[in-house]
Write a protein that holds these residues in place. Structure first.
Motif, PDB file in Angstrom:
ATOM      1  N   UNK A  61      -4.722   9.598  -0.221  1.00  0.00           N
ATOM      2  CA  UNK A  61      -5.762   8.799  -0.857  1.00  0.00           C
ATOM      3  C   UNK A  61      -5.367   8.389  -2.275  1.00  0.00           C
ATOM      4  N   UNK A  62      -4.800   9.343  -3.042  1.00  0.00           N
ATOM      5  CA  UNK A  62      -4.397   9.057  -4.416  1.00  0.00           C
ATOM      6  C   UNK A  62      -3.229   8.064  -4.456  1.00  0.00           C
ATOM      7  N   UNK A  63      -2.277   8.220  -3.538  1.00  0.00           N
ATOM      8  CA  UNK A  63      -1.132   7.304  -3.505  1.00  0.00           C
ATOM      9  C   UNK A  63      -1.595   5.878  -3.165  1.00  0.00           C
ATOM     10  N   UNK A  64      -2.514   5.758  -2.198  1.00  0.00           N
ATOM     11  CA  UNK A  64      -3.010   4.443  -1.814  1.00  0.00           C
ATOM     12  C   UNK A  64      -3.738   3.771  -2.977  1.00  0.00           C
ATOM     13  N   UNK A  65      -4.565   4.544  -3.670  1.00  0.00           N
ATOM     14  CA  UNK A  65      -5.364   3.980  -4.766  1.00  0.00           C
ATOM     15  C   UNK A  65      -4.489   3.541  -5.936  1.00  0.00           C
ATOM     16  N   UNK A  66      -3.318   4.139  -6.083  1.00  0.00           N
ATOM     17  CA  UNK A  66      -2.434   3.802  -7.200  1.00  0.00           C
ATOM     18  C   UNK A  66      -1.252   2.935  -6.778  1.00  0.00           C
ATOM     19  N   UNK A  67      -1.247   2.482  -5.544  1.00  0.00           N
ATOM     20  CA  UNK A  67      -0.194   1.574  -5.073  1.00  0.00           C
ATOM     21  C   UNK A  67      -0.436   0.172  -5.625  1.00  0.00           C
ATOM     22  N   UNK A  68       0.488  -0.742  -5.322  1.00  0.00           N
ATOM     23  CA  UNK A  68       0.305  -2.128  -5.751  1.00  0.00           C
ATOM     24  C   UNK A  68      -0.985  -2.706  -5.172  1.00  0.00           C
ATOM     25  N   UNK A  69      -1.248  -2.426  -3.897  1.00  0.00           N
ATOM     26  CA  UNK A  69      -2.474  -2.925  -3.277  1.00  0.00           C
ATOM     27  C   UNK A  69      -3.700  -2.330  -3.958  1.00  0.00           C
ATOM     28  N   UNK A  70      -3.652  -1.026  -4.268  1.00  0.00           N
ATOM     29  CA  UNK A  70      -4.780  -0.386  -4.931  1.00  0.00           C
ATOM     30  C   UNK A  70      -5.031  -0.959  -6.313  1.00  0.00           C
TER      31      UNK A  70
ATOM     32  N   UNK B 149       7.344   5.325 -10.925  1.00  0.00           N
ATOM     33  CA  UNK B 149       6.928   6.620 -11.450  1.00  0.00           C
ATOM     34  C   UNK B 149       5.465   6.933 -11.274  1.00  0.00           C
ATOM     35  N   UNK B 150       4.632   5.923 -10.989  1.00  0.00           N
ATOM     36  CA  UNK B 150       3.178   6.161 -10.928  1.00  0.00           C
ATOM     37  C   UNK B 150       2.785   6.977  -9.699  1.00  0.00           C
ATOM     38  N   UNK B 151       3.346   6.645  -8.541  1.00  0.00           N
ATOM     39  CA  UNK B 151       2.973   7.362  -7.323  1.00  0.00           C
ATOM     40  C   UNK B 151       3.422   8.823  -7.368  1.00  0.00           C
ATOM     41  N   UNK B 152       4.624   9.058  -7.909  1.00  0.00           N
ATOM     42  CA  UNK B 152       5.104  10.436  -7.994  1.00  0.00           C
ATOM     43  C   UNK B 152       4.204  11.258  -8.932  1.00  0.00           C
ATOM     44  N   UNK B 153       3.749  10.647 -10.022  1.00  0.00           N
ATOM     45  CA  UNK B 153       2.905  11.351 -10.981  1.00  0.00           C
ATOM     46  C   UNK B 153       1.540  11.710 -10.375  1.00  0.00           C
TER      47      UNK B 153
ATOM     48  N   UNK C   8      -0.626   6.678   5.374  1.00  0.00           N
ATOM     49  CA  UNK C   8      -0.682   8.070   4.957  1.00  0.00           C
ATOM     50  C   UNK C   8      -1.499   8.956   5.859  1.00  0.00           C
ATOM     51  N   UNK C   9      -2.119   8.421   6.921  1.00  0.00           N
ATOM     52  CA  UNK C   9      -2.942   9.247   7.796  1.00  0.00           C
ATOM     53  C   UNK C   9      -2.126   9.700   8.999  1.00  0.00           C
TER      54      UNK C   9
ATOM     55  N   UNK D 293       0.811  -1.220   0.000  1.00  0.00           N
ATOM     56  CA  UNK D 293       0.000   0.000   0.000  1.00  0.00           C
ATOM     57  C   UNK D 293       0.845   1.271   0.000  1.00  0.00           C
ATOM     58  N   UNK D 294       2.134   1.145   0.262  1.00  0.00           N
ATOM     59  CA  UNK D 294       3.009   2.319   0.313  1.00  0.00           C
ATOM     60  C   UNK D 294       3.757   2.521  -0.998  1.00  0.00           C
ATOM     61  N   UNK D 295       4.020   1.455  -1.707  1.00  0.00           N
ATOM     62  CA  UNK D 295       4.786   1.537  -2.947  1.00  0.00           C
ATOM     63  C   UNK D 295       3.923   1.099  -4.122  1.00  0.00           C
ATOM     64  N   UNK D 296       4.328   1.566  -5.317  1.00  0.00           N
ATOM     65  CA  UNK D 296       3.559   1.248  -6.509  1.00  0.00           C
ATOM     66  C   UNK D 296       4.449   1.112  -7.721  1.00  0.00           C
TER      67      UNK D 296
END
Length: 727
Positions: A592-601, A563-567, A645-646, A557-560
């Motif tokens: 919220x955006x980082x979580x949704x675009x992480x590997x878990x998201x 380049x996707x999370x930074x974008x 992220x909270x 949930x922290x990594x993705x």
């Protein structure tokens, strides 16, 4: 019979060399191995707890799934012993897999598990029935001590036993005791520490016409007495350590001598009881004439009544579920706030990726384990008290009247009730059901009973949508909701059993026989040991899984993707600046955006189309997948997902879920979604361990796969119906 020299043959000699070598090596240290054997309800478990205390462990007997409960006892300052608590049995002719373990153990003297001697626990108030098992062990030539338990009950019934005379008649040490209160334990330990010889008194001699067959079996297997050889003739098909050639040899002998096991067992039993009656006439006197019904019988007229018995039972269940919510709420709140306070303290004073892993992964997952200890402890405390008092046996008898209409054996009630604690040992306990069809149906439907692992899920979701309001001034509305979920699982189990009764055809008939133990006050030490054992198992077994998954999930949930999370973070900050959002709102949107675009998201979004009709989103989808390892992982997963992220301002798991909003800014966990999710967890097979237990008990993948498909389908369509109706 026991004093005859061993007969040695060519085959026996070949086996003897390796067996004697194994026997010499089976005790590498000074630890003496002692087996506890006895009838059900003879006080064997109480004696085991008195001897071992907290030094207990549970494993499996080699090659089978039967629990092996053992512990260490300090007999003297110089001598320790391993105590093995064997399953309860009435004789050495096994009718179930549990009882078969006992015979396998005593048939093979070269086994690494073979005991140095045996302690047979007997109910002193019912010596006639209990001595049957003892007499068989004595004729086996096993060094034995007789623990004359429940002497207080015998006195109450006017049964007086001449211990010295009984010891002389049996030829073994006899220790009068009350294991529940610890009376006689010291004397028993002293006797255990002494060197004991084999019993010298025989109870049964095989018929003359059987001796040629018996002596050939002794010669071939190099056995030490006739009675053990006779058991080989009775049980060769079921003795696990025999080779196919050895079984074929015994089968050929039994056919040659026209050996009929059922008839011979009946003759033996009659002969044994004749000898036992002679012993009891010389050693036991009854001085009281019973004028009134025993107290237990008077209680049974009420507690097993066709109407009031069921009302009382459901009243007991109702009290139990009320207590799980009402009594556990204060310590749960303290644990939840304590974990949140530690989390906030760390986040306030430290920063960095490792700190985030600690607070959002490790501590969030740990909190999801510790918070439910009070409820788990209360649930098992109630179950232990019901078993200790003898009430649980009455419940199984009562429910037999209902269960037979749905294709279940009366003994099926034990696994179903045990399923409220955990489905794995409940499924394993179904092996006491002799009828194969009833056993398969019981194994199949037991996971529908709501186990203790579902309590964390139920507690969180009920707390979100069910008001904490009193009912009738005494009861809690949340307790009603919890009991409703348990009843829903129960009715689903018996209806599923009824459907399987129609599908599975067999002519095999089943019977239900159970002995009622007398009512007793619970022994609080035993209750405490049960609670401690179950809580420890929850924390260290389920806890390890929850903690490991929480850490893995935090990473996902922290990594993705590169380049996707930074974008998406850049885009979220740009949009927040255009809308003049505050710094706190900006960080919330970025998280919220980082979580949704992480590997878990990403993984959750793949699953979301299938579960959207149920009211679930991608976050719940992740929790459904991770909780397949263990149902209680759901709460730890949700806690981790909503922690990433909270900040530290959102303290508890409940508050994190309550603060979640949908796309319209409304609370996400509405009653429709919460009850849809609750119903899904009532029916779903969210436990790998349960499937593994089904596989082991059915010896194949057919029934586990059918179980998984059926329960998943039932959960999906029931959840769909609830959400579509309530939304």
């Amino acid at each position: 019979m026991n004093g005859e020299p061993a007969i040695t043959g060519r085959a026996g000699a070949a086996r003897s060399a390796s067996r004697l070598e194994a026997a010499a090596l089976r005790h590498p240290g000074p630890l003496t191995r002692i087996a506890l054997v006895g009838n059900p309800n003879s006080g064997k478990s109480s004696l085991f707890n008195q001897l071992t205390g907290l030094n207990q462990k549970v494993g499996n007997f080699p090659g089978v799934t039967v629990d092996r409960k053992s512990g260490i006892s300090q007999l003297t300052p110089q001598l320790r012993a391993e105590i093995i608590d064997l399953p309860g049995t009435y004789s050495l002719y096994p009718k179930s897999l549990d009882e078969k373990v006992i015979t396998d153990l005593f048939y093979d003297q070269t086994s690494a598990q073979y005991p140095d001697f045996v302690v047979v626990t007997v109910d002193a108030s019912n010596l006639r029935r209990n001595l049957l098992l003892f007499s068989q062990l004595a004729d086996m030539g096993l060094p034995t001590i007789l623990a004359l338990n429940m002497m207080d009950t015998a006195d109450q019934h006017g049964v007086h036993i001449d211990v010295a005379a009984l010891q002389q008649e049996l030829g073994v040490p006899v220790v009068p005791m009350n294991a529940r209160k610890g009376v006689g334990i010291a004397a028993l330990k002293i006797l255990m520490a002494q060197t004991l010889g084999a019993p010298t008194v025989g109870f049964y001699e095989p018929e003359e016409e059987l001796l040629p067959m018996i002596r050939q079996i002794r010669y071939y297997f190099n056995l030490h007495n006739d009675y053990l050889a006779l058991h080989y003739a009775h049980q060769y098909r079921h003795i696990s350590f025999l080779t196919p050639d050895e079984r074929a040899y015994v089968q050929e002998l039994t056919e040659q001598y026209d050996f009929r096991p059922t008839a011979r067992q009946a003759q033996e039993t009659i002969a044994r009881y004749g000898r036992i009656n002679e012993v009891l006439l010389n050693c036991v006197t009854v001085t009281r004439t019973e004028k009134n019904e025993p107290y237990s019988n008077r209680l049974d007229k009420v507690l097993t009544h066709r109407i009031w018995g069921y009302a009382i039972f459901f009243g007991v269940l109702f009290m139990m579920f009320q207590a799980v919510f009402a009594w556990a709420s204060y310590p749960m709140e303290l644990i939840d706030q304590g974990v949140a306070w530690i989390n906030s303290l760390i986040q306030t004073n430290f920063d960095g990726p490792l700190i985030n892993l600690l607070t959002e992964g490790v501590l969030a997952g740990l909190g999801g384990v510790l918070i439910f200890i009070p409820q788990i402890a209360l649930l098992f405390a109630f179950i232990a008290v019901l078993e200790e008092t003898g009430y649980m046996a009455r419940v199984t008898f009562m429910m037999d009247r209902i269960m037979r209409r749905f294709g279940l054996n009366g003994k099926s009630i034990v696994p179903l009730i045990s399923g409220v604690a955990c489905a794995v040992p409940a499924i394993m306990s179904a092996r006491t059901i002799e009828n194969r069809k009833d056993r398969l149906i019981t194994i199949f439907v037991t996971p529908l009973m709501s186990c203790s692992a579902r309590i964390p899920v139920y507690t969180v979701l009920i707390g979100l949508v069910v008001p904490d309001e009193p009912v009738l001034g005494l009861f809690n509305l949340r307790g009603f909701a919890l009991m409703g979920l348990y009843l829903l699982g129960f009715f689903a189990a018996i209806l599923s059993a009824w459907a399987m009764k129609l599908l599975l055809k067999t002519r095999e008939r089943s019977y239900f026989i159970m002995e009622f133990p007398v009512y007793r006050w619970p022994r609080w030490k035993n209750v405490g040991l049960t609670i401690l054992e179950k809580v420890k198992a929850f924390v260290f077994q389920a806890g390890k899984v929850i903690l490991a998954i929480s850490i893995i999930l935090w990473v996902l949930a922290t990594y993705g993707p590169p380049g996707r999370l930074e974008r998406v973070e850049t885009q979220a900050r740009t949009a927040a600046a255009a809308q003049n959002l505050s710094p706190e709102q900006t960080e919330a949107r970025v998280a919220s955006e980082r979580l949704e675009n992480s590997y878990a998201g990403v993984f959750g979004h793949v699953l979301e189309p299938a579960i959207r009709p149920l009211g679930f989103d991608w976050k719940i989808g992740i929790s459904l997948i991770t909780s397949f390892a263990a149902r209680e992982v759901f709460v730890g997963t949700m806690s981790t997902i909503y922690s990433v992220g909270q900040g530290a301002d959102e303290l508890t798991v409940q508050q994190k879920l309550a603060a979640e909003k949908d796309i319209y800014g409304q609370p996400f966990f509405t009653p429709a979604r919460a009850f849809s999710l609750l119903v899904f967890y009532v029916f779903a097979m969210q436990c790998m361990s349960t499937l593994a237990a089904t596989y082991r008990e059915t010896k194949g993948w057919k029934w586990p796969i059918l179980q998984l498909v059926y329960m998943t389908g039932l959960a999906y369509f029931a959840s769909l119906a609830v959400y579509q109706f309530m939304k």
